[in-house]
Design a protein around this motif. Structure first.
Motif, mmCIF file in Angstrom:
data_model
loop_
_atom_site.group_PDB
_atom_site.id
_atom_site.type_symbol
_atom_site.label_atom_id
_atom_site.label_comp_id
_atom_site.label_asym_id
_atom_site.label_seq_id
_atom_site.Cartn_x
_atom_site.Cartn_y
_atom_site.Cartn_z
ATOM 1 N N ASN A 100 -5.550 25.615 2.418
ATOM 2 C CA ASN A 100 -4.588 25.012 3.342
ATOM 3 C C ASN A 100 -3.199 25.596 3.047
ATOM 4 O OD1 ASN A 100 -2.663 23.447 4.611
ATOM 5 N ND2 ASN A 100 -3.641 21.493 4.111
ATOM 6 N N PRO A 101 -2.661 26.399 3.983
ATOM 7 C CA PRO A 101 -1.378 27.063 3.714
ATOM 8 C C PRO A 101 -0.215 26.101 3.486
ATOM 9 C CG PRO A 101 -2.037 27.337 6.028
ATOM 10 C CD PRO A 101 -3.199 26.716 5.315
ATOM 11 N N LEU A 102 -0.344 24.856 3.942
ATOM 12 C CA LEU A 102 0.755 23.888 3.812
ATOM 13 C C LEU A 102 0.601 22.946 2.620
ATOM 14 C CD1 LEU A 102 1.234 22.815 7.571
ATOM 15 C CD2 LEU A 102 2.295 24.722 6.346
ATOM 16 N N VAL A 106 0.854 -1.180 0.000
ATOM 17 C CA VAL A 106 0.000 0.000 0.000
ATOM 18 C C VAL A 106 0.894 1.236 0.000
ATOM 19 C CG1 VAL A 106 -1.730 1.283 1.310
ATOM 20 C CG2 VAL A 106 -1.787 -1.198 1.321
ATOM 21 N N GLU A 107 0.606 2.148 -0.917
ATOM 22 C CA GLU A 107 1.370 3.399 -0.928
ATOM 23 C C GLU A 107 0.498 4.511 -0.350
ATOM 24 O OE1 GLU A 107 3.050 4.506 -4.731
ATOM 25 O OE2 GLU A 107 3.496 6.524 -3.976
ATOM 26 N N ILE A 108 1.024 5.165 0.683
ATOM 27 C CA ILE A 108 0.260 6.221 1.339
ATOM 28 C C ILE A 108 0.966 7.555 1.146
ATOM 29 C CG2 ILE A 108 -0.564 7.096 3.562
ATOM 30 C CD1 ILE A 108 -0.989 4.237 4.445
ATOM 31 N N LYS A 109 0.224 8.514 0.612
ATOM 32 C CA LYS A 109 0.780 9.859 0.430
ATOM 33 C C LYS A 109 0.057 10.812 1.369
ATOM 34 C CE LYS A 109 1.706 13.317 -3.073
ATOM 35 N NZ LYS A 109 1.672 13.649 -4.491
ATOM 36 N N TYR A 110 0.831 11.657 2.040
ATOM 37 C CA TYR A 110 0.243 12.636 2.956
ATOM 38 C C TYR A 110 -0.054 13.918 2.201
ATOM 39 C CZ TYR A 110 -0.329 15.413 7.262
ATOM 40 O OH TYR A 110 -0.825 16.213 8.256
ATOM 41 N N LEU A 111 -1.326 14.298 2.159
ATOM 42 C CA LEU A 111 -1.723 15.519 1.455
ATOM 43 C C LEU A 111 -1.704 16.732 2.381
ATOM 44 C CD1 LEU A 111 -4.824 14.054 -0.451
ATOM 45 C CD2 LEU A 111 -2.474 14.243 -1.291
ATOM 46 N N GLY A 112 -1.413 16.493 3.652
ATOM 47 C CA GLY A 112 -1.440 17.559 4.653
ATOM 48 C C GLY A 112 -2.726 17.481 5.469
ATOM 49 N N HIS A 113 -2.695 18.104 6.674
ATOM 50 C CA HIS A 113 -3.845 18.109 7.580
ATOM 51 C C HIS A 113 -4.297 16.665 7.856
ATOM 52 C CE1 HIS A 113 -6.452 20.681 9.811
ATOM 53 N NE2 HIS A 113 -7.565 20.263 9.238
ATOM 54 N N SER A 114 -5.532 16.301 7.563
ATOM 55 C CA SER A 114 -5.931 14.894 7.762
ATOM 56 C C SER A 114 -6.081 14.171 6.431
ATOM 57 C CB SER A 114 -7.258 14.812 8.524
ATOM 58 O OG SER A 114 -7.092 15.306 9.830
ATOM 59 N N GLY A 115 -5.501 14.728 5.402
ATOM 60 C CA GLY A 115 -5.694 14.217 4.046
ATOM 61 C C GLY A 115 -4.624 13.213 3.618
#
Ligand code: NI
Ligand code: MN
Length: 229
Positions: free
Chosen positions: A30-32, A2-11
């Motif tokens: 989202n500023p980040l 499984v590949e998990i990418k962090y989009l920021g915040h809870s995404g």
């Protein structure tokens, strides 16, 4: 795999085989954020509750991609009214999709949006997700305070990856998230919902150090980072 990418915040966006699952994307405003919603591809979009930092981009991404929104019944109905495919579940209920099984868990939070006149409109109850992809079980708690039922969730499920808020103010802070890790007993923990705004400042490295003895690894993902599990 499984590949998990962090989009920021809870995404997060999760790639499993050919299937792309996006959870709570928050990019607009989202500023980040490192990506625009127009650049996110999804087959399924999981939305934990109606607050704008969890649902807004989810609706637009699902509409553009022809993806199916998976959420609580009220949000799913709202999506259908907007012409977006959706599948509604409710707390404790689960359904087996072609990619795996999703179960909705409780979350102690709100789930309203604000209409054009500024009045809050309640849209069901907030939730978390157990995402069973076969070889990998992911728990995304949504926005929530600590709750004792996490112990039961940990007892009934062999969680590989837990995505937990640590930012405080609206959700658990680092200390309560440590207790959540004790209850849930996941292999890996990915902290979320911190540092997007001043109100939810937290140091994920402090959390990582404190949680070192109670899970295999706290995986701190920078916004835009991916990791294969
Ligand atoms: Ni929220
Ligand atoms: Mn939130």
């Amino acid at each position: 795999m499984v590949e998990i990418k962090y989009l920021g915040h809870s995404g997060f966006s999760i790639k499993h085989g050919d299937v792309k699952i996006v959870i709570d994307p928050f990019l607009t405003g989202n500023p980040l954020a490192k990506q625009k919603p127009e650049h996110i591809e999804a087959d399924y979009v999981l939305i934990s509750h109606a607050h704008g930092d969890h649902s807004s981009d989810g609706f637009s991404i699902a509409a553009r991609c022809g993806a199916t929104i998976i959420s609580c019944y009220e949000i799913a109905v709202r999506a259908k009214q907007k012409g977006i495919k959706s599948h509604g579940l409710h707390i404790g209920g689960s359904y087996t999709f072609p990619f795996g099984k999703i179960k909705l868990t409780i979350a102690h939070h709100g789930s309203s949006f604000f209409d054009k006149t500024g009045n809050p409109v309640n849209l069901g109850t907030p939730c978390g997700f157990l995402i069973d992809l076969g070889e990998t079980l992911i728990y995304h708690s949504g926005d929530t305070g600590l709750f004792l039922d996490m112990k039961l969730i940990g007892e009934l499920n062999k969680i590989d990856i837990a995505m937990l808020p640590i930012g405080g103010n609206y959700t658990m802070d680092e200390n309560d998230a440590l207790k959540a890790v004790e209850f849930l007993k996941p292999k890996f923990v990915i902290p979320m919902h911190y540092n997007t705004f001043d109100l939810i400042k937290a140091d994920p490295n402090d959390f990582k150090k404190s949680a070192a003895s109670i899970c295999e690894e706290v995986v701190i993902l920078n916004v835009g980072d991916s990791k294969i599990f």
